[in-house]
Design an enzyme around this catalytic site. Structure first.
Site, PDB file in Angstrom:
ATOM      1  N   ASP A  67       6.309  -8.148  -9.730  1.00 56.54           N
ATOM      2  CA  ASP A  67       6.140  -6.733 -10.046  1.00 56.54           C
ATOM      3  C   ASP A  67       7.469  -5.982 -10.130  1.00 56.54           C
ATOM      4  O   ASP A  67       8.518  -6.513  -9.746  1.00 56.54           O
ATOM      5  CB  ASP A  67       5.221  -6.070  -9.006  1.00 56.54           C
ATOM      6  CG  ASP A  67       5.592  -6.414  -7.566  1.00 56.54           C
ATOM      7  OD1 ASP A  67       6.681  -6.956  -7.337  1.00 56.54           O
ATOM      8  OD2 ASP A  67       4.788  -6.127  -6.673  1.00 56.54           O
ATOM      9  N   ASN A 137      -2.124  -2.349   3.237  1.00 60.37           N
ATOM     10  CA  ASN A 137      -3.489  -2.136   2.746  1.00 60.37           C
ATOM     11  C   ASN A 137      -4.075  -3.400   2.108  1.00 60.37           C
ATOM     12  O   ASN A 137      -5.095  -3.340   1.439  1.00 60.37           O
ATOM     13  CB  ASN A 137      -3.520  -0.971   1.745  1.00 60.37           C
ATOM     14  CG  ASN A 137      -2.629  -1.229   0.539  1.00 60.37           C
ATOM     15  OD1 ASN A 137      -2.125  -2.339   0.362  1.00 60.37           O
ATOM     16  ND2 ASN A 137      -2.436  -0.230  -0.294  1.00 60.37           N
ATOM     17  N   HIS A 139      -2.610  -5.283  -0.204  1.00 59.05           N
ATOM     18  CA  HIS A 139      -2.265  -5.572  -1.597  1.00 59.05           C
ATOM     19  C   HIS A 139      -1.365  -6.793  -1.718  1.00 59.05           C
ATOM     20  O   HIS A 139      -0.618  -7.130  -0.807  1.00 59.05           O
ATOM     21  CB  HIS A 139      -1.664  -4.348  -2.317  1.00 59.05           C
ATOM     22  CG  HIS A 139      -0.270  -3.973  -1.946  1.00 59.05           C
ATOM     23  ND1 HIS A 139       0.206  -2.677  -2.062  1.00 59.05           N
ATOM     24  CD2 HIS A 139       0.778  -4.698  -1.491  1.00 59.05           C
ATOM     25  CE1 HIS A 139       1.467  -2.640  -1.701  1.00 59.05           C
ATOM     26  NE2 HIS A 139       1.835  -3.844  -1.354  1.00 59.05           N
ATOM     27  N   GLU A 144      -3.345  -2.722  -5.817  1.00 60.79           N
ATOM     28  CA  GLU A 144      -3.809  -1.818  -4.769  1.00 60.79           C
ATOM     29  C   GLU A 144      -5.314  -1.993  -4.550  1.00 60.79           C
ATOM     30  O   GLU A 144      -6.014  -2.542  -5.412  1.00 60.79           O
ATOM     31  CB  GLU A 144      -3.503  -0.376  -5.189  1.00 60.79           C
ATOM     32  CG  GLU A 144      -2.015  -0.095  -5.380  1.00 60.79           C
ATOM     33  CD  GLU A 144      -1.229  -0.061  -4.076  1.00 60.79           C
ATOM     34  OE1 GLU A 144      -1.543  -0.815  -3.135  1.00 60.79           O
ATOM     35  OE2 GLU A 144      -0.265   0.729  -4.002  1.00 60.79           O
TER      36      GLU A 144
HETATM   37  C1  GLP Z   1       5.700  -4.292  -1.949  1.00 60.18           C
HETATM   38  C2  GLP Z   1       5.561  -5.448  -2.925  1.00 60.18           C
HETATM   39  C3  GLP Z   1       4.678  -6.534  -2.348  1.00 60.18           C
HETATM   40  C4  GLP Z   1       5.113  -6.866  -0.933  1.00 60.18           C
HETATM   41  C5  GLP Z   1       5.010  -5.644  -0.070  1.00 60.18           C
HETATM   42  C6  GLP Z   1       5.309  -5.896   1.395  1.00 60.18           C
HETATM   43  O1  GLP Z   1       4.574  -3.487  -1.948  1.00 60.18           O
HETATM   44  N1  GLP Z   1       5.000  -5.039  -4.155  1.00 60.18           N
HETATM   45  O2  GLP Z   1       4.753  -7.673  -3.193  1.00 60.18           O
HETATM   46  O3  GLP Z   1       4.293  -7.883  -0.441  1.00 60.18           O
HETATM   47  O4  GLP Z   1       5.918  -4.711  -0.611  1.00 60.18           O
HETATM   48  O5  GLP Z   1       6.638  -5.607   1.695  1.00 60.18           O
HETATM   49  P1  GLP Z   1       7.310  -5.904   3.106  1.00 60.18           P
HETATM   50  O6  GLP Z   1       7.560  -7.365   3.150  1.00 60.18           O
HETATM   51  O7  GLP Z   1       8.591  -5.122   3.046  1.00 60.18           O
HETATM   52  O8  GLP Z   1       6.381  -5.441   4.149  1.00 60.18           O
END
Ligand code: GLP
Length: 264
Positions: A67, A137, A139, A144
């Protein structure tokens, strides 16, 4: 589904990096699905180390990131392009022509752009191994809650929870992104193998719902229950709401004994 329970972030990162390294050694032209976020930095650190020690060659590897924020250029320090170059690509020998990250600056015909991204994945033979983090959440990527379980790469409006989680990374004067381009859940489920990493208490509810809850669009990662080769690697805090921890440990022991190839 395999659930590997580890002590902390360091153990998780090492385990995941070893799984990725094993996959690259087995298939040097591996198509690797990559993720961003704090959870991933340790994994990239270990992969970079393996490469610098001469133990891992990425020259034939093809990568696809999950993404990117809409509106952020690759030069923006909070863009996922920037993150990937900072933590991984500038330190290893992935051929720049083999790097694919959704373009956050794309305008106009998003559908066409996203279809091109899907095409590129298909032309590369599909993703062999996809690494995932998880949002609070539930995702995966930026799918989402209420994302269709069959969704493909597309433009996605971010939830308030995600916007709030990410706001701290942006300057107070700067508006944090409201949308992103993300692989869909259907896209992710087509990867041949999937590894999801989660650390810290903030992820405990999402992890429990994803592994032990019903499959529901309200928790995107629960769709991984449909996948035949998914491994969750979770630290103590993130695993704290799982009710079957002893069972996961026994499954892991027996799997290592009876089908060791499943573990590498
Ligand atoms: C973002 C990314 C996700 C990732 C999430 C968690 O939302 N789009 O792919 O899994 O962050 O991030 P963190 O590892 O910083 O908690």
């Amino acid at each position: 589904m395999l659930v590997i329970l580890k002590r902390d972030n360091e153990e998780i990162s090492r385990e995941a990096a070893q799984l990725v390294a094993g996959a690259v050694r087995k298939k040097p032209a591996l198509t690797l699905g990559l993720a961003t976020g704090g959870t991933m930095t340790g994994v990239y650190k270990h992969l970079v180390q393996f490469h610098k020690q001469g133990l891992l060659d990425f020259s034939q590897v093809v990568t696809f990131n999950l993404d990117e924020y809409l509106g952020l250029a690759a030069t923006h320090p909070q863009s996922f392009h920037y993150f990937m170059h900072e933590h991984f690509f500038q330190h290893v020998n992935v051929d720049p022509r083999n790097i694919h990250i959704p373009d956050g600056t794309v305008r106009g015909n998003f559908e066409q752009y996203c279809a091109t991204y899907e095409d590129a994945i298909r032309k590369a033979g599909g993703i062999d191994l996809q690494i995932l983090g998880i949002g609070r959440n539930g995702h995966i990527g930026f799918n989402e809650p209420t994302s269709s379980l069959g969704s493909r790469t597309r433009l996605k409006v971010l939830s308030q929870e995600t916007i709030d989680d990410n706001a701290k990374f942006f300057a107070p004067s700067e508006e944090s992104p409201r949308c992103a381009i993300t692989m869909g859940i259907g896209t992710i489920l087509e990867a041949k193998k999937i590894i999801l990493l989660a650390t810290g208490a903030a992820k405990a509810t999402a992890v429990a719902k994803s592994i032990e809850g019903p499959i529901a669009s309200a928790v995107s990662a629960s769709a991984l229950q449909l996948h035949p080769e998914v491994t969750f690697i979770v630290d103590e805090q993130a695993a704290s709401q799982l009710t079957q921890r002893d069972y996961y440990r026994r499954v892991l022991e027996m799997t290592a004994l009876l089908t060791p190839e499943r573990m590498s």
